[in-house]
Write an enzyme that holds these catalytic residues in place. Structure first.
Site, PDB file in Angstrom:
ATOM      1  N   HIS A  28       0.602  -1.477  -0.069  1.00  0.00           N
ATOM      2  CA  HIS A  28       0.192  -0.037   0.008  1.00  0.00           C
ATOM      3  C   HIS A  28       0.713   0.762  -0.057  1.00  0.00           C
ATOM      4  O   HIS A  28       1.410   1.626   0.810  1.00  0.00           O
ATOM      5  CB  HIS A  28      -0.934   0.130   1.029  1.00  0.00           C
ATOM      6  CG  HIS A  28      -1.868   0.975   1.153  1.00  0.00           C
ATOM      7  ND1 HIS A  28      -3.115   0.700   1.322  1.00  0.00           N
ATOM      8  CD2 HIS A  28      -1.887   2.899   1.151  1.00  0.00           C
ATOM      9  CE1 HIS A  28      -3.828   2.145   1.367  1.00  0.00           C
ATOM     10  NE2 HIS A  28      -2.721   3.164   1.522  1.00  0.00           N
ATOM     11  N   HIS A  32       1.322   4.840  -2.136  1.00  0.00           N
ATOM     12  CA  HIS A  32       1.729   5.974  -3.550  1.00  0.00           C
ATOM     13  C   HIS A  32       1.976   6.771  -4.008  1.00  0.00           C
ATOM     14  O   HIS A  32       2.847   7.978  -3.909  1.00  0.00           O
ATOM     15  CB  HIS A  32       0.382   7.550  -2.437  1.00  0.00           C
ATOM     16  CG  HIS A  32      -1.110   7.103  -1.520  1.00  0.00           C
ATOM     17  ND1 HIS A  32      -1.998   7.019  -2.244  1.00  0.00           N
ATOM     18  CD2 HIS A  32      -0.913   5.877  -0.723  1.00  0.00           C
ATOM     19  CE1 HIS A  32      -3.323   6.014  -1.328  1.00  0.00           C
ATOM     20  NE2 HIS A  32      -2.386   5.867  -0.617  1.00  0.00           N
ATOM     21  N   LYS A  81       1.723  10.383  -6.120  1.00  0.00           N
ATOM     22  CA  LYS A  81       1.738  11.497  -5.357  1.00  0.00           C
ATOM     23  C   LYS A  81       2.461  11.945  -4.054  1.00  0.00           C
ATOM     24  O   LYS A  81       3.259  12.858  -3.914  1.00  0.00           O
ATOM     25  CB  LYS A  81       0.460  11.827  -4.436  1.00  0.00           C
ATOM     26  CG  LYS A  81       0.033  10.780  -3.242  1.00  0.00           C
ATOM     27  CD  LYS A  81      -0.674  10.879  -2.757  1.00  0.00           C
ATOM     28  CE  LYS A  81      -1.991  11.409  -3.397  1.00  0.00           C
ATOM     29  NZ  LYS A  81      -2.662  10.310  -3.142  1.00  0.00           N
ATOM     30  N   HIS A 117      -9.967   1.772   0.744  1.00  0.00           N
ATOM     31  CA  HIS A 117      -9.811   2.951   1.748  1.00  0.00           C
ATOM     32  C   HIS A 117     -10.451   2.902   2.584  1.00  0.00           C
ATOM     33  O   HIS A 117     -11.119   3.366   1.799  1.00  0.00           O
ATOM     34  CB  HIS A 117      -8.785   4.212   1.520  1.00  0.00           C
ATOM     35  CG  HIS A 117      -7.260   4.624   0.419  1.00  0.00           C
ATOM     36  ND1 HIS A 117      -7.000   3.582  -0.485  1.00  0.00           N
ATOM     37  CD2 HIS A 117      -6.481   4.773   1.332  1.00  0.00           C
ATOM     38  CE1 HIS A 117      -6.152   4.015  -0.580  1.00  0.00           C
ATOM     39  NE2 HIS A 117      -5.498   4.475  -0.431  1.00  0.00           N
ATOM     40  N   GLU A 147     -10.523   6.145   7.799  1.00  0.00           N
ATOM     41  CA  GLU A 147      -9.488   6.413   7.847  1.00  0.00           C
ATOM     42  C   GLU A 147      -9.802   7.695   8.370  1.00  0.00           C
ATOM     43  O   GLU A 147      -9.852   8.815   7.803  1.00  0.00           O
ATOM     44  CB  GLU A 147      -8.213   6.663   6.444  1.00  0.00           C
ATOM     45  CG  GLU A 147      -7.627   7.402   7.314  1.00  0.00           C
ATOM     46  CD  GLU A 147      -6.162   7.452   5.910  1.00  0.00           C
ATOM     47  OE1 GLU A 147      -5.139   8.191   6.231  1.00  0.00           O
ATOM     48  OE2 GLU A 147      -6.862   7.174   5.016  1.00  0.00           O
ATOM     49  N   ASP A 175       2.458   3.593   2.908  1.00  0.00           N
ATOM     50  CA  ASP A 175       1.771   4.540   2.805  1.00  0.00           C
ATOM     51  C   ASP A 175       1.870   5.229   2.082  1.00  0.00           C
ATOM     52  O   ASP A 175       2.829   4.962   1.339  1.00  0.00           O
ATOM     53  CB  ASP A 175       0.490   5.147   4.296  1.00  0.00           C
ATOM     54  CG  ASP A 175      -0.871   4.938   4.117  1.00  0.00           C
ATOM     55  OD1 ASP A 175      -1.147   5.549   2.144  1.00  0.00           O
ATOM     56  OD2 ASP A 175      -1.572   5.916   4.795  1.00  0.00           O
ATOM     57  N   ASN A 176       1.920   6.974   1.933  1.00  0.00           N
ATOM     58  CA  ASN A 176       2.560   7.952   1.815  1.00  0.00           C
ATOM     59  C   ASN A 176       3.854   8.185   2.763  1.00  0.00           C
ATOM     60  O   ASN A 176       4.250   8.077   2.956  1.00  0.00           O
ATOM     61  CB  ASN A 176       1.420   9.113   2.209  1.00  0.00           C
ATOM     62  CG  ASN A 176       0.012   8.926   1.697  1.00  0.00           C
ATOM     63  OD1 ASN A 176       0.154   8.202   2.564  1.00  0.00           O
ATOM     64  ND2 ASN A 176      -0.060   9.658   0.494  1.00  0.00           N
TER      65      ASN A 176
END
Length: 436
Positions: free
Chosen positions: A78, A80, A83, A229, A232, A330-331
C-alpha cells in the site's frame, strides 16, 4: 557490508545466517525465543539451492555471516508513489487529514503532468529498491482527467522496472464518484487494460451500500480484484469496513480484497468490533495497517493538547481470527505524511513499537513480507526457501533488538543471488519540480 564480498556470479554459501522461522518454510532447526535459528544458505544460478541448519565446516566458498540476520526482500502492498515527494511544493498547512486532501488536490490539478508523475515515481522506486523491496502496490489518483495521464505512466514504469520491482496499481477515487455508472465502467476498462486493481476510498456516504454493490458488480464483470481505503478517521460511526465485508458476502466475491487503514474500528464498542471482524473473516478479506501515516494524521489536535490514541487498527484481533494482516509504507513526503522513504524496515520497526508486534514476536514478520505477497498474488515472494529466488537482505543486526534499533543503512540487498549496487537518490534531483 564490505566484509562479505559476495560474488556477482557463480555459486556460494552463506554460513551462520540468522533466519526467522516464519519466513523460511521447510527449514527445520531449533529456534530461539525470538524465532531465529542459524542456517547455511546455499545459492546457485540466482536461486536458493538449500537452507540447512548451520554446521561447522571448511567450505572455502562460504561466507560466514557470524549470526547476522537474513530476511527475504520486502513486499510493500500500500503506497502512493504517484503523489510522493510533493511536500516541498505543497505542504499540509495544518497536518490534518482535510488539509492533506486539499493540498494534494490542488497540487494534482496544477502540476501532475506525465513527466512530473514519472520522475517522482521513478525516484520513489529507486528508494524502495535500494532498501530491499521486491514488490510494491501503488494507488493511482484516478479522478478525471488524471487517470488518462497517470495510468500510462504507471504502465511505462512497470515495464522499465521489470525484474527489479514487481509493480501493481489500484485506482483511487472517492466512493461517491461511483454514482456515475458510465464513468466507473470506463475506469474499470482502463484499469483492466493495465492489469490493475479496482479501488476506491470508502466512507459513510448515504448510499454507501448501493455504491459498494456497483463496485463489486463492476469488479466481477471485469475480473478485477478490489482494494479499498476505509474509515481513515476516529469517527465511531464510520463502519465502511463492515459494509465492504457485507457486500463481499452478498456478492459471493471470489477475487482478492485488500482494505487499508480501518482506523475507526479501534474506537468502536467490542460488540460491534466482533461483528465486523467475523464478517471480514468470512469474506476472506485482508487488511493492511499504515502505522506511520495513521499515527501522523489521526487525532491531530490544534488546541495545544496531545493526541490520545495511536490511529492504528486492531491487527492483533484480526490476526487471531485468521484475517491476513500486513503493514505498509503508505504516503511518503506528501501532504498526508511529511516523512518516509519506502523503507519497509522502518515500517516494520515503527509497527513493532506502535502496534506492539513483540513479546512475543511470533510470526509478525510475515506482515512485511509473505502475507502482503500472498495478498498481491505473488506466491514466491516474501520467503526464504529452497528452489525460490535468491532475493534477500543481509543485515548487521543479530537479534530483533539490534535490527530494530538502527536504520541499518549498511544492509546488503541481494537480488537473483547478486548484491545490488544501488544507492539512494539525492533529493536535489527533484528540485526543478518544486519551483513554479
Amino acid at each position: 557490508m564490505a566484509e562479505f564480498p559476495i560474488p556477482t556470479s557463480g555459486s556460494f554459501t552463506l554460513t551462520n545466517a540468522r533466519v526467522h522461522f516464519s519466513l523460511a518454510p521447510g527449514f527445520e532447526a531449533v529456534f530461539d525465543g525470538d524465532g531465529f535459528a542459524l542456517a547455511d544458505i546455499a545459492v546457485a544460478d540466482g536461486r536458493i539451492a538449500s537452507i540447512a541448519a548451520a554446521a561447522d565446516g571448511g567450505n572455502i566458498a562460504a561466507f560466514d555471516l557470524k549470526g547476522r540476520i537474513v530476511l527475504p526482500c520486502f513486499v510493500d502492498c500500500h503506497t502512493h508513489i504517484d503523489k510522493g515527494h510533493i511536500w516541498p511544493r505543497s505542504p499540509n498547512p495544518d497536518g490534518s487529514f482535510m488539509g492533506a486532501l486539499g493540498a494534494n488536490a490542488a497540487d494534482r490539478r496544477a502540476r501532475w503532468s506525465a513527466e512530473d508523475v514519472a520522475r517522482r515515481m521513478d525516484f520513489s522506486l529507486r528508494c524502495a529498491y535500494a532498501h530491499g523491496t521486491r514488490a510494491l502496490r501503488t494507488h493511482i489518483d484516478s479522478d478525471a482527467p488524471q487517470e488518462e495521464i497517470s495510468w500510462p505512466v504507471f504502465e511505462q514504469m512497470r515495464e522499465r522496472w521489470q525484474g527489479r520491482i514487481e509493480l501493481q496499481a489500484a485506482s483511487l477515487v472517492g466512493i461517491e464518484n461511483v454514482r456515475d455508472a458510465a464513468w466507473l465502467e470506463q475506469l474499470a476498462v482502463r484499469v483492466a487494460a493495465a492489469g490493475g486493481i479496482l479501488g476506491a476510498v470508502s466512507y459513510m456516504a448515504p448510499d454507501l451500500e448501493d455504491l459498494l454493490d456497483r463496485m463489486f458488480r463492476t469488479a466481477i464483470a471485469h475480473g478485477l480484484d478490489l482494494d479499498f481505503h476505509a474509515d481513515e478517521t476516529d469517527d465511531v460511526g464510520a463502519v465502511s469496513l463492515k459494509k465492504i465485508a457485507e457486500a463481499a458476502l452478498r456478492h459471493r466475491f471470489q477475487g482478492k480484497i485488500l482494505v487499508g487503514h480501518c482506523c475507526s474500528l479501534a474506537r468502536q464498542p467490542d460488540k460491534d468490533v466482533l461483528d465486523t471482524l467475523d464478517k471480514v473473516a468470512r469474506a476472506g478479506m485482508a487488511v493492511v495497517s499504515l502505522p506511520m501515516c495513521n499515527l501522523y494524521l489521526q487525532d491531530r489536535r490544534h488546541d495545544g493538547t496531545t493526541p490520545r490514541w495511536r490511529g492504528v487498527t486492531l491487527l492483533h484481533e484480526m490476526k487471531a481470527r485468521g484475517i491476513p494482516v500486513a503493514v505498509a509504507s503508505d504516503n511518503t513526503r506528501d501532504p498526508f505524511y511529511a516523512y518516509g522513504d519506502l523503507d519497509m524496515l522502518e515500517v516494520y520497526r515503527m509497527a513493532t513499537r506502535i502496534l506492539h508486534l513483540d513479546h512475543p514476536v511470533g510470526d509478525w514478520p510475515k506482515a512485511a513480507a509473505s502475507t502482503p505477497a500472498e495478498t498481491m498474488g505473488l506466491a514466491s515472494d516474501g520467503l526464504l526457501r529452497a528452489g525460490g529466488p535468491a532475493d534477500f537482505i543481509v543485515f548487521k543486526g543479530r537479534s530483533w533488538t539490534e535490527l530494530l534499533s538502527r536504520p541499518e543503512s549498511g544492509r546488503m540487498v541481494v537480488r537473483a543471488g547478486k548484491p545490488i549496487d544501488a544507492g539512494l537518490p539525492d533529493y536535489a534531483e527533484l528540485d526543478d519540480l518544486m519551483v513554479d
